[in-house]
Design a protein around this motif. Structure first.
Motif, short mmCIF file in Angstrom:
data_model
loop_
_atom_site.label_atom_id
_atom_site.label_comp_id
_atom_site.label_asym_id
_atom_site.label_seq_id
_atom_site.Cartn_x
_atom_site.Cartn_y
_atom_site.Cartn_z
N UNK A 197 0.83 -1.20 0.00
CA UNK A 197 0.00 0.00 0.00
C UNK A 197 0.86 1.24 0.00
N UNK A 198 0.25 2.36 -0.36
CA UNK A 198 0.97 3.61 -0.34
C UNK A 198 0.01 4.73 0.03
N UNK A 199 0.52 5.75 0.66
CA UNK A 199 -0.26 6.94 1.00
C UNK A 199 0.44 8.14 0.38
N UNK A 200 -0.29 8.89 -0.42
CA UNK A 200 0.27 10.06 -1.08
C UNK A 200 -0.19 11.31 -0.34
N UNK A 201 0.78 12.13 0.07
CA UNK A 201 0.45 13.36 0.79
C UNK A 201 1.26 14.49 0.15
N UNK A 202 0.57 15.36 -0.53
CA UNK A 202 1.18 16.51 -1.22
C UNK A 202 2.38 16.09 -2.06
N UNK A 203 3.60 16.41 -1.57
CA UNK A 203 4.77 16.21 -2.43
C UNK A 203 5.52 14.92 -2.13
N UNK A 204 4.93 14.02 -1.37
CA UNK A 204 5.65 12.81 -1.00
C UNK A 204 4.71 11.61 -0.94
N UNK A 205 5.29 10.44 -0.90
CA UNK A 205 4.45 9.25 -0.73
C UNK A 205 5.13 8.26 0.20
N UNK A 206 4.30 7.61 1.01
CA UNK A 206 4.78 6.58 1.95
C UNK A 206 4.46 5.23 1.34
N UNK A 207 5.38 4.31 1.49
CA UNK A 207 5.20 2.98 0.91
C UNK A 207 5.29 1.93 2.01
N UNK A 208 4.31 1.04 2.01
CA UNK A 208 4.37 -0.15 2.88
C UNK A 208 4.78 -1.32 2.02
N UNK A 252 8.06 -10.29 2.38
CA UNK A 252 9.27 -10.23 1.57
C UNK A 252 10.31 -9.33 2.23
N UNK A 253 10.31 -9.34 3.55
CA UNK A 253 11.26 -8.51 4.29
C UNK A 253 12.58 -9.28 4.41
N UNK A 254 13.26 -9.36 3.28
CA UNK A 254 14.48 -10.18 3.23
C UNK A 254 15.54 -9.70 4.22
N UNK A 255 15.54 -8.40 4.41
CA UNK A 255 16.55 -7.86 5.33
C UNK A 255 16.19 -8.18 6.77
N UNK A 256 14.93 -8.45 7.03
CA UNK A 256 14.50 -8.79 8.39
C UNK A 256 14.74 -7.69 9.38
N UNK A 257 14.57 -6.44 8.93
CA UNK A 257 14.87 -5.31 9.81
C UNK A 257 13.62 -4.67 10.40
N UNK A 258 12.47 -5.07 9.95
CA UNK A 258 11.24 -4.50 10.49
C UNK A 258 11.08 -3.02 10.19
N UNK A 259 11.66 -2.57 9.07
CA UNK A 259 11.55 -1.14 8.72
C UNK A 259 10.90 -1.00 7.35
N UNK A 260 9.81 -1.70 7.15
CA UNK A 260 9.25 -1.82 5.81
C UNK A 260 8.23 -0.73 5.46
N UNK A 261 8.35 0.42 6.12
CA UNK A 261 7.61 1.61 5.67
C UNK A 261 8.65 2.69 5.37
N UNK A 262 8.57 3.23 4.16
CA UNK A 262 9.54 4.25 3.76
C UNK A 262 8.80 5.40 3.09
N UNK A 263 9.43 6.58 3.16
CA UNK A 263 8.84 7.77 2.52
C UNK A 263 9.76 8.25 1.41
N UNK A 264 9.16 8.67 0.31
CA UNK A 264 9.91 9.15 -0.86
C UNK A 264 9.34 10.49 -1.30
N UNK A 265 10.20 11.29 -1.95
CA UNK A 265 9.65 12.51 -2.54
C UNK A 265 9.08 12.18 -3.91
N UNK A 266 8.54 13.18 -4.59
CA UNK A 266 7.83 12.90 -5.84
C UNK A 266 8.76 12.37 -6.93
N UNK A 267 10.09 12.53 -6.71
CA UNK A 267 11.04 12.02 -7.70
C UNK A 267 11.55 10.63 -7.34
N UNK A 268 11.05 10.10 -6.23
CA UNK A 268 11.46 8.74 -5.84
C UNK A 268 12.68 8.71 -4.94
#
Lengths: 123, 330
Positions: free
Chosen positions: A28-39, A44-60
């Motif tokens: 899933x993803x949430x888009x807020x103005x100039x950025x988007x959050x990705x779940x 598939x958390x191969x790294x096993x770090x439990x940090x599988x939500x990230x935020x990106x700007x509109x350019x990725x």
């Protein structure tokens, strides 16, 4: 501040009309103005770090990644790894972005920094 | 006592006592926990209402207690169809409640009609066959192990006769019952499980930089806790959530338990000790081989008494295994 939530299950998303491709499936993803959050898919958390939500700007460009929840999953071989997040949601109109774990924990997530607050266990 | 186990206007105190004992001793779902649990809760609420002088509330709660007890005893429940049993018992209770003349007969009749015709009552009648089936299976499970007991503070009168002992007999789970649903069952120490859970919750709470009250332990440490695996066939279970909850989650219940609870989100909350009323549910398909923990929900000071069978997934499963969230309709 407009918040729009999408649900996927694929590697490609188009948050601002332009395709962004990730190595892992996106739940899933949430888009807020100039950025988007990705779940990212917690299965598939191969790294096993439990940090599988990230935020990106509109350019990725990566802005931040969430801290682990503080909980752990125990694998069948007995090893313990940080538990991932399993859902992103929006707390009502113009409300906070929320990160959920498999345990039923909920955190509010700061859009600018990814810091978490307002912890609750909903079970 | 009237035919079928119900009380009537001529019932004596001894009749009430005998009725209470009959309910308690022949309640197969004491082990299943839910109907008897509801009866206990309602009966205690009835007593409290009597003690506080809220006699209309007392009558309503007593009716609920009897409905629940009737649902727990399929043989007796036939005597309550259409509210007849409720009416008889309510009249008996009415005599006790109205010694001071606070209730009019018209008020009583209105309450009897409401109770007798309530959707909850109709639903219970419809599910009698289902209750028989669950009851028979639960009796077999009970034969394999004792039912644990806890102390419920309580009062006297009808609530004490029926409700308190019912509420005091909390649900337990044993290896035989777990083995009817899962494979490779092993008993585990619930105290250790609870301690680790609380330790993690305290760590999570640190994001708010407050300590707060101790979080509630998820398992009743005296009622049996097991770890096991789903067998060769995927298992369908139910997840309920509070308003802000999401479908993916590891705390689940059986379909049977959900069917027994779904008429009342507040009861679901109390039986599973949830922080808020359970307003949504989804069907979860748990794949073969998935590791689970099975036990009885622990109590929480303000969320609820717990007491229902809960199943915790010990490994993550795909989101595709969780159906869409649907509203729980009271």
């Amino acid at each position: 501040m407009k918040r729009t939530e999408y649900r996927f299950g694929v590697n490609d998303i188009q948050p601002f009309g332009k395709t962004v491709t990730f190595e892992r499936p996106v739940l899933g993803t949430v888009v807020v103005e100039d950025r988007f959050l990705v779940l990212f898919d917690y299965m598939h958390d191969r790294e096993g770090r439990g940090r599988n939500i990230k935020a990106y700007d509109r350019h990725g460009k990566l802005l931040w990644e969430i801290e682990p929840s503080g909980g752990f999953d125990t694998m069948k071989n007995g090893t313990r790894v940080p538990e991932p997040y399993v859902a992103l949601s929006i707390g009502g109109d113009d409300g906070p972005i929320r990160a959920h774990t498999f345990n039923g924990d909920v955190f509010d997530v700061d859009l600018d920094t990814g810091e978490r607050s307002n912890f609750r266990w909903l079970k | 006592m009237a035919q079928g186990g119900a009380l009537d206007e001529n019932s004596t105190v001894d009749d009430v006592q005998a009725f209470g004992e009959l309910v308690i001793e022949n309640t197969p779902l004491v082990a299943e926990g839910i109907s008897a649990y509801e009866a206990g809760i309602a009966a205690i609420a009835a007593f409290q209402a009597i003690r506080d002088g809220r006699k209309l509330d007392a009558l309503l709660e007593t009716g609920s207690a009897v409905l629940s007890a009737a649902g727990a005893v399929p043989i007796i429940s036939t005597a309550f169809r259409g509210g007849r049993g409720i009416a008889r018992l309510a009249r008996s209770l009415y005599r006790k409640l109205t010694r001071d003349g606070d209730l009019t007969r018209g008020q009583l009749n209105t309450l009897i009609e409401l109770l007798g015709d309530s959707p909850r009552n109709a639903r219970r009648v419809e599910t009698d066959a289902r209750l028989d089936e669950i009851g028979a299976r639960t009796r077999r499970a009970e034969d394999a192990g004792p039912v644990t007991e806890t102390t419920v503070p309580g009062p006297t009168g009808f609530a004490d006769i029926v409700g308190r002992p019912l509420a005091a007999r909390r649900r337990a789970v044993n290896d035989a019952e777990v083995s009817t649903m899962f494979t490779a069952s092993t008993r585990v120490d619930a105290q250790t499980v609870n301690d680790r859970f609380i330790e993690e919750l305290i760590a999570k709470r640190k994001v708010d930089k407050v300590s707060g009250p101790p979080p509630h332990p998820p398992y009743d440490v005296d009622a049996g806790t097991f770890e096991a695996e789903v067998g060769a066939t995927p298992l369908q279970l139910v997840r309920v959530t509070c308003p802000d909850g999401q479908a993916p989650g590891k705390w689940l219940m059986t379909l049977e338990t959900f069917e027994r609870l779904q008429s009342n989100p507040a009861i679901v909350r109390r039986a599973f000790a949830l922080p808020d009323a359970a307003t949504q549910h989804t069907i979860v398909t748990v794949p073969s081989g998935t590791s689970v923990r099975v036990g009885i929900a622990g109590a929480h000071e303000t969320w609820g008494e717990g007491g229902a069978l809960q199943i915790e997934l010990l490994e993550n499963i795909n989101t595709s295994n969780f159906g869409p969230l649907e509203e729980i309709l009271p």
